[in-house]
Structures are given as structure tokens and as C-alpha cells.
Design a protein around this motif. Structure first.
Motif, PDB file in Angstrom:
ATOM      1  N   GLY A  55      18.330  10.010  -9.658  1.00 43.98           N
ATOM      2  CA  GLY A  55      17.122   9.809 -10.441  1.00 43.98           C
ATOM      3  C   GLY A  55      15.949   9.402  -9.569  1.00 43.98           C
ATOM      4  N   GLY A  56      14.809  10.069  -9.770  1.00 45.16           N
ATOM      5  CA  GLY A  56      13.608   9.752  -8.995  1.00 45.16           C
ATOM      6  C   GLY A  56      12.439   9.317  -9.840  1.00 45.16           C
ATOM      7  N   SER A  57      12.674   9.049 -11.136  1.00 48.23           N
ATOM      8  CA  SER A  57      11.573   8.626 -12.000  1.00 48.23           C
ATOM      9  C   SER A  57      11.230   7.157 -11.747  1.00 48.23           C
ATOM     10  CB  SER A  57      11.922   8.845 -13.471  1.00 48.23           C
ATOM     11  OG  SER A  57      12.927   7.942 -13.892  1.00 48.23           O
ATOM     12  N   VAL A  58      10.066   6.756 -12.220  1.00 47.21           N
ATOM     13  CA  VAL A  58       9.555   5.401 -11.986  1.00 47.21           C
ATOM     14  C   VAL A  58       9.564   4.613 -13.288  1.00 47.21           C
ATOM     15  CG1 VAL A  58       7.566   4.057 -11.241  1.00 47.21           C
ATOM     16  CG2 VAL A  58       8.101   6.212 -10.093  1.00 47.21           C
ATOM     17  N   ASP A  73       7.253  -0.392 -16.017  1.00 48.88           N
ATOM     18  CA  ASP A  73       6.661  -1.643 -15.553  1.00 48.88           C
ATOM     19  C   ASP A  73       6.170  -1.520 -14.117  1.00 48.88           C
ATOM     20  OD1 ASP A  73       9.319  -1.411 -14.679  1.00 48.88           O
ATOM     21  OD2 ASP A  73       9.552  -3.578 -14.467  1.00 48.88           O
ATOM     22  N   LEU A  74       6.922  -0.811 -13.280  1.00 48.01           N
ATOM     23  CA  LEU A  74       6.478  -0.622 -11.898  1.00 48.01           C
ATOM     24  C   LEU A  74       5.279   0.313 -11.827  1.00 48.01           C
ATOM     25  CD1 LEU A  74       9.767  -0.377  -9.788  1.00 48.01           C
ATOM     26  CD2 LEU A  74       8.101  -2.242  -9.870  1.00 48.01           C
ATOM     27  N   LEU A  75       5.256   1.316 -12.700  1.00 50.32           N
ATOM     28  CA  LEU A  75       4.122   2.230 -12.714  1.00 50.32           C
ATOM     29  C   LEU A  75       2.843   1.491 -13.109  1.00 50.32           C
ATOM     30  CD1 LEU A  75       3.694   5.249 -12.178  1.00 50.32           C
ATOM     31  CD2 LEU A  75       3.847   5.620 -14.642  1.00 50.32           C
ATOM     32  N   MET A  76       2.943   0.620 -14.089  1.00 47.26           N
ATOM     33  CA  MET A  76       1.775  -0.162 -14.500  1.00 47.26           C
ATOM     34  C   MET A  76       1.335  -1.109 -13.396  1.00 47.26           C
ATOM     35  SD  MET A  76       0.994   1.097 -17.354  1.00 47.26           S
ATOM     36  CE  MET A  76      -0.321  -0.066 -17.717  1.00 47.26           C
ATOM     37  N   HIS A 109     -13.436   4.018 -14.085  1.00 50.30           N
ATOM     38  CA  HIS A 109     -12.757   2.830 -13.562  1.00 50.30           C
ATOM     39  C   HIS A 109     -11.230   2.955 -13.595  1.00 50.30           C
ATOM     40  CE1 HIS A 109     -12.546   1.816 -17.912  1.00 50.30           C
ATOM     41  NE2 HIS A 109     -11.494   1.095 -17.571  1.00 50.30           N
ATOM     42  N   LEU A 110     -10.708   3.937 -14.338  1.00 54.48           N
ATOM     43  CA  LEU A 110      -9.259   4.137 -14.391  1.00 54.48           C
ATOM     44  C   LEU A 110      -8.749   5.051 -13.278  1.00 54.48           C
ATOM     45  CD1 LEU A 110      -8.566   4.604 -18.219  1.00 54.48           C
ATOM     46  CD2 LEU A 110      -8.299   2.537 -16.837  1.00 54.48           C
ATOM     47  N   LEU A 111      -9.627   5.775 -12.637  1.00 52.11           N
ATOM     48  CA  LEU A 111      -9.200   6.780 -11.665  1.00 52.11           C
ATOM     49  C   LEU A 111      -8.491   6.191 -10.444  1.00 52.11           C
ATOM     50  CD1 LEU A 111     -12.240   9.212 -11.859  1.00 52.11           C
ATOM     51  CD2 LEU A 111      -9.991   9.481 -12.900  1.00 52.11           C
ATOM     52  N   PRO A 112      -8.955   5.063  -9.875  1.00 55.98           N
ATOM     53  CA  PRO A 112      -8.206   4.504  -8.747  1.00 55.98           C
ATOM     54  C   PRO A 112      -6.768   4.159  -9.108  1.00 55.98           C
ATOM     55  CG  PRO A 112     -10.397   3.551  -8.837  1.00 55.98           C
ATOM     56  CD  PRO A 112     -10.214   4.331 -10.110  1.00 55.98           C
ATOM     57  N   GLY A 113      -6.545   3.642 -10.310  1.00 63.04           N
ATOM     58  CA  GLY A 113      -5.199   3.317 -10.734  1.00 63.04           C
ATOM     59  C   GLY A 113      -4.333   4.553 -10.900  1.00 63.04           C
ATOM     60  N   MET A 114      -4.919   5.650 -11.370  1.00 59.40           N
ATOM     61  CA  MET A 114      -4.173   6.896 -11.493  1.00 59.40           C
ATOM     62  C   MET A 114      -3.758   7.422 -10.120  1.00 59.40           C
ATOM     63  SD  MET A 114      -3.957   7.260 -14.739  1.00 59.40           S
ATOM     64  CE  MET A 114      -3.283   8.911 -14.851  1.00 59.40           C
ATOM     65  N   VAL A 115      -4.642   7.266  -9.150  1.00 60.38           N
ATOM     66  CA  VAL A 115      -4.307   7.670  -7.775  1.00 60.38           C
ATOM     67  C   VAL A 115      -3.128   6.852  -7.261  1.00 60.38           C
ATOM     68  CG1 VAL A 115      -5.118   7.688  -5.375  1.00 60.38           C
ATOM     69  CG2 VAL A 115      -6.627   8.486  -7.212  1.00 60.38           C
ATOM     70  N   GLU A 116      -3.162   5.546  -7.496  1.00 57.14           N
ATOM     71  CA  GLU A 116      -2.070   4.688  -7.015  1.00 57.14           C
ATOM     72  C   GLU A 116      -0.758   4.998  -7.720  1.00 57.14           C
ATOM     73  OE1 GLU A 116      -2.293   2.229  -4.327  1.00 57.14           O
ATOM     74  OE2 GLU A 116      -3.833   3.797  -4.176  1.00 57.14           O
ATOM     75  N   ALA A 117      -0.819   5.336  -9.001  1.00 59.40           N
ATOM     76  CA  ALA A 117       0.398   5.717  -9.726  1.00 59.40           C
ATOM     77  C   ALA A 117       1.004   6.982  -9.130  1.00 59.40           C
ATOM     78  CB  ALA A 117       0.085   5.923 -11.205  1.00 59.40           C
ATOM     79  N   GLN A 118       0.152   7.951  -8.807  1.00 61.16           N
ATOM     80  CA  GLN A 118       0.631   9.190  -8.207  1.00 61.16           C
ATOM     81  C   GLN A 118       1.264   8.922  -6.843  1.00 61.16           C
ATOM     82  OE1 GLN A 118       0.687  12.113  -9.631  1.00 61.16           O
ATOM     83  NE2 GLN A 118       0.566  13.757  -8.104  1.00 61.16           N
ATOM     84  N   ARG A 119       0.617   8.089  -6.052  1.00 57.37           N
ATOM     85  CA  ARG A 119       1.163   7.755  -4.734  1.00 57.37           C
ATOM     86  C   ARG A 119       2.507   7.026  -4.858  1.00 57.37           C
ATOM     87  NH1 ARG A 119      -2.762   4.349  -1.323  1.00 57.37           N
ATOM     88  NH2 ARG A 119      -1.671   5.254   0.468  1.00 57.37           N
ATOM     89  N   ARG A 163       4.702   7.294  -7.345  1.00 56.19           N
ATOM     90  CA  ARG A 163       5.728   8.279  -7.729  1.00 56.19           C
ATOM     91  C   ARG A 163       6.200   9.075  -6.509  1.00 56.19           C
ATOM     92  NH1 ARG A 163       2.144   9.347 -12.319  1.00 56.19           N
ATOM     93  NH2 ARG A 163       3.102   8.655 -14.271  1.00 56.19           N
ATOM     94  N   ASP A 164       5.234   9.505  -5.692  1.00 56.39           N
ATOM     95  CA  ASP A 164       5.587  10.258  -4.489  1.00 56.39           C
ATOM     96  C   ASP A 164       6.482   9.429  -3.566  1.00 56.39           C
ATOM     97  OD1 ASP A 164       4.144  12.526  -5.214  1.00 56.39           O
ATOM     98  OD2 ASP A 164       2.313  11.844  -4.215  1.00 56.39           O
ATOM     99  N   ALA A 165       6.130   8.156  -3.403  1.00 55.07           N
ATOM    100  CA  ALA A 165       6.887   7.286  -2.499  1.00 55.07           C
ATOM    101  C   ALA A 165       8.306   7.053  -3.016  1.00 55.07           C
ATOM    102  CB  ALA A 165       6.167   5.953  -2.328  1.00 55.07           C
ATOM    103  N   VAL A 166       8.453   6.883  -4.328  1.00 56.57           N
ATOM    104  CA  VAL A 166       9.785   6.662  -4.897  1.00 56.57           C
ATOM    105  C   VAL A 166      10.669   7.877  -4.672  1.00 56.57           C
ATOM    106  CG1 VAL A 166      11.063   6.399  -7.061  1.00 56.57           C
ATOM    107  CG2 VAL A 166       9.098   4.923  -6.579  1.00 56.57           C
ATOM    108  N   MET A 167      10.145   9.074  -4.967  1.00 63.21           N
ATOM    109  CA  MET A 167      10.953  10.279  -4.765  1.00 63.21           C
ATOM    110  C   MET A 167      11.254  10.509  -3.294  1.00 63.21           C
ATOM    111  SD  MET A 167       9.673  12.990  -7.695  1.00 63.21           S
ATOM    112  CE  MET A 167       7.922  12.561  -7.736  1.00 63.21           C
ATOM    113  N   ALA A 168      10.286  10.231  -2.415  1.00 64.74           N
ATOM    114  CA  ALA A 168      10.536  10.345  -0.980  1.00 64.74           C
ATOM    115  C   ALA A 168      11.626   9.384  -0.546  1.00 64.74           C
ATOM    116  CB  ALA A 168       9.246  10.073  -0.202  1.00 64.74           C
ATOM    117  N   SER A 169      11.588   8.175  -1.062  1.00 68.97           N
ATOM    118  CA  SER A 169      12.572   7.157  -0.706  1.00 68.97           C
ATOM    119  C   SER A 169      13.975   7.549  -1.152  1.00 68.97           C
ATOM    120  CB  SER A 169      12.184   5.813  -1.332  1.00 68.97           C
ATOM    121  OG  SER A 169      13.159   4.835  -1.091  1.00 68.97           O
ATOM    122  N   VAL A 170      14.096   8.064  -2.386  1.00 68.92           N
ATOM    123  CA  VAL A 170      15.408   8.475  -2.895  1.00 68.92           C
ATOM    124  C   VAL A 170      15.961   9.626  -2.048  1.00 68.92           C
ATOM    125  CG1 VAL A 170      16.643   9.457  -4.864  1.00 68.92           C
ATOM    126  CG2 VAL A 170      14.912   7.701  -5.242  1.00 68.92           C
ATOM    127  N   ALA A 171      15.103  10.565  -1.683  1.00 65.88           N
ATOM    128  CA  ALA A 171      15.544  11.691  -0.859  1.00 65.88           C
ATOM    129  C   ALA A 171      15.947  11.230   0.537  1.00 65.88           C
ATOM    130  CB  ALA A 171      14.432  12.737  -0.775  1.00 65.88           C
TER     131      ALA A 171
END
Length: 268
Positions: free
Chosen positions: A115-118, A121-124, A174-184, A186-194
Motif C-alpha cells: 500500500g502506498g496511499s497516505v 491525518d498525515l495528508l492534512m 492561499h490553499l495552493l501551497p498546501g496542495m503542493v506539499e500534499a502532492q510532494r 504522496r510522492d515521497a510516501v510511494m517512493a519510500s515504499v518502493a
């Protein structure tokens, strides 16, 4: 589901592709293979199943599934789409029809599924405090400071513009920086699992994810190359319509858009 079925499905995909983009060859020394998709495009999933059948990976990482969902599906017949989808809780999670994804499970016979989903609570936390802050307490063998440190201003601005476009220009700035961090994150979690799968000797590893996460410049491959440059990673971007030039993927396929309602209608 037979290998012949997968070959027929793959042939259907290839007939829909422009000839210049139809030949996808995964390097034999790739340890992590990122297979992107447009989530509701069945042709993309058929192509993923074809590649997985050819690669015979030892591990498959799923953007769509949590470790708990994977665990609760243990012992379920992977050839039974209805039973497997129910055990995974797929429909409740809100992803497109499991029938499109099931051939990938069939093609990956013998592989370990991860599983690579986030968790929400961590996403928030990533959205409000930043991806690096949300990483605290995660895998200590993956150095997050190399992949999740502050972005250069021009990079930050470009990523915020991409998030604004992806959300049909409906998000307050004002929400856009948080969306960028959420995307990053998610990428880091999937990279870590792989990468953990590589560490455990489960190569090759395939990651099933959205094409945006498969980008070599900002997605999972970029995270892997920053944190573990010695690991050989290869990425496929699956697109709709005519692909442009100099796209950030190691390989590309393009299909006609799948019929769907206007995704921006929900924001109007």
C-alpha cells in the motif's frame, strides 16, 4: 484471467496509439518501474497489465491502497474480481471501477502487493505544516531532507500554477501551497515504499499511480533520484490526446480521451 486476455487487451491499446508512441520498452536493469495512468482510462490499465505480465515484478506498490487494505485482502482469490474488490474496500475508497484494475492483479501473480496511499491525518499535516514536518516518524532509511526540503521560488510558483489548473482555477490562492506539499508528500510516501521493497530484495518493483506522480522532474522518480541516486528507476507517462515534446517521462503512451463528464463542473 489468461495471459492471452492480457495480450488481446494490450493489442487494443496499441491500435489506439499514434505509431511513434506505441513501442514501450522497459530497460532490463530498471529496479523501480513507475507506471502512470489517467485513473479512469481503461486503455491505460490494460497497458499496465501488459507490462506487469512481461516484467513479472516481485512487488507492486499501489497509490490507491493502504497497507491495511492490502492486509485485509490476504488469502482472497486474486482471480475473483468481485471478492478481491470487496476485500480491498475498493468501491468505498472512491476509485474508478475495479474491473479496470483487476487485470493488473492477475498479471502480477506471485508478487507482493504494498500500500502506498497516505492516511488523511498525515495528508492534512502535510498541507498545513509542510511535507517535511509530516514525515517525522516515518522511515529513517529514507532521508526526507533531500527530497522534501524548501523549493526554489520559481519551482514553487510553477507547482502552484499546476495545482490551480488541476483544480479548474477554483481554489483560493492561499490553499495552493498546501496542495503542493500534499502532492510532494504522496510522492515521497510511494517512493519510500518502493525503495523499502528494493532494500528487501523485491526487484523489480512496479508502482501503479497517476501519471502526474510518474513525472521524472517532480514526481516519484525525482524523489528516488534525490534520496537514493544509485537506484535505477524508469517511468512511463500515459497521456490522453496528442503528446507534446520534451515531456518529463522516460517512456510515453498516448490514447484518445476516455468519455467522461466535465471534471470542472463540480467546481462551478
Amino acid at each position: 484471467m489468461s495471459r492471452a486476455y492480457l495480450q488481446v487487451a494490450a493489442a487494443f491499446v496499441m491500435m489506439s496509439l499514434p505509431p511513434a508512441w506505441a513501442d514501450v520498452v522497459v530497460p532490463s536493469d530498471a529496479q523501480i518501474i513507475i507506471l502512470g495512468e489517467v485513473h479512469d482510462n481503461p486503455l491505460h490499465h490494460a497497458e499496465q497489465a501488459r507490462i506487469v505480465a512481461d516484467l513479472r515484478p516481485k512487488a507492486v506498490v499501489w497509490e490507491m491502497l493502504s497497507p491495511q487494505q492490502i492486509s485485509q485482502s490476504q488469502g482472497v482469490d486474486r482471480g475473483n474480481a468481485a471478492a478481491l474488490g470487496a476485500a480491498l474496500g475498493w468501491e468505498a475508497a472512491g476509485w474508478p471501477d475495479f474491473a479496470m484494475y483487476h487485470p493488473i492483479f492477475v498479471a502480477s501473480e506471485g508478487a507482493v502487493h504494498l500500500g502506498g496511499s497516505v492516511p488523511r491525518d498525515l495528508l492534512m499535516r502535510a498541507m498545513t505544516l509542510g511535507a517535511l514536518s509530516a514525515w517525522e516518524g516515518q522511515a529513517d532509511w529514507f532521508d526526507p531532507s533531500l527530497a522534501l526540503g524548501p523549493l526554489a521560488p520559481e519551482d514553487q510558483s510553477a507547482r502552484e500554477d499546476e495545482q490551480a489548473e488541476a483544480h479548474c482555477g477554483a481554489l483560493p490562492p492561499h490553499l495552493l501551497p498546501g496542495m503542493v506539499e500534499a502532492q510532494r508528500f504522496r510522492d515521497a510516501v510511494m517512493a519510500s515504499v518502493a525503495l523499502k521493497a528494493v532494500q528487501d530484495g523485491l526487484t523489480p518493483v512496479v508502482v501503479i499511480t497517476g501519471t502526474g506522480h510518474a513525472r521524472t522532474d517532480v514526481g516519484i522518480p525525482a524523489m528516488i533520484r534525490l534520496a537514493r541516486p544509485e537506484v535505477k528507476v524508469w517511468s512511463l507517462g500515459q497521456l490522453e490526446g496528442e503528446p507534446g515534446a520534451d515531456l518529463p517521462y522516460d517512456g510515453i503512451t498516448a490514447t484518445a480521451p476516455t468519455p467522461r463528464e466535465d471534471p470542472c463542473a463540480a467546481f462551478q
